[in-house]
Write a protein that holds these residues in place. Sequence first.
Motif: not given
Length: 239
Positions: A123-129, A183-184, A209-210, A233-239
Motif C-alpha cells: 500500500p503506497v499513498p498518493e503523495r510520498r512523505a 513530514d513524519v 508514528a510509533l 501506522a503511517l497513514r494514521a499520523v498523516r491525516r
Amino acid sequence: MRVVSLVPSLTEAVARTVPGALVGATDWCTHPAGLGVVRVGGTKNPKTDRILSLAPDLVVANEEENRAADLDVLRAAGVEVLVTEVRTVPQAVTELDRVLTACGAPSRPRWLDEARAAWADPPVPERRATAVVPIWRRPWMVLGRDTFAGDVLARLGVDHLYAAHAERYPKVPVDELRAARPDVVVLPDEPYRFTADDGPEAFPGLPCALVDGRHLTWYGPSLAEAPRVLAAALRAVRR
C-alpha cells in the motif's frame, strides 16, 4: 539437523518452518512466544563455548548483527556458519529461502510466499512523505544509508532524509533532526524502545508514528503483515 540462531528474525523463521531443528538462540530472540531452546547470550556477545556445547550442525548469523570474530571462533571449531546479508526486502526473501533450505526445510513455507506477494504490491499513498527514523537516543542515532528498514519505508512511500548519509546509522543532534522538518518522525520500539512517553516529546509540532520494530527491522514471518501494519501506522499520523 541441529541449528543455533544468532539473529532474532532467523530464529522465528526457523522455529516456525523447521520444528525441532533449533537448539539454541540469543537472549534477544523473543519470537515465537514460549520458545524453549538454550539461550546463548546476546547478538554482539554470544557465549561461543555454550554454542559449541550444543554441537550444532549449523549456526545462522547476519553480517550486521553479529561480530566476525565470534563467527571465526565457531568456524575454527569446525562448525558451519551461514551469514546473511540483508539490505532490501527482495534480498530478505532470497536470504530467508537460503537459510531455511540449509536448515532442512522440505519446501518454501507459505508465510514466505505470502511475504513475497505482500511486498509485490504494498500500500503506497498518493503523495510520498519524508521522514527521520531515530533508532537510539542519548545519543540520537537515525537510519542512514543502505539499510533494510530504509528500504521497507521507501517501498511504502516514505523517504527518510538521511538515506544518502555516509554512515549507515549516523549520530545526529536532535536539534538538527527537528530542523529538517520531516513530514513524519518514525519511532520504532527497538533497538531503542520508543513509547508515547519517550520520544515524541523531542519533536514538538511534528507527527510521530510509533511502530513495531519487528515489522520495520525484522525479516521473517512478520514480513507478510508488515506492509499493511506499517502503512496503517503511517497513514494514521498523516491525516
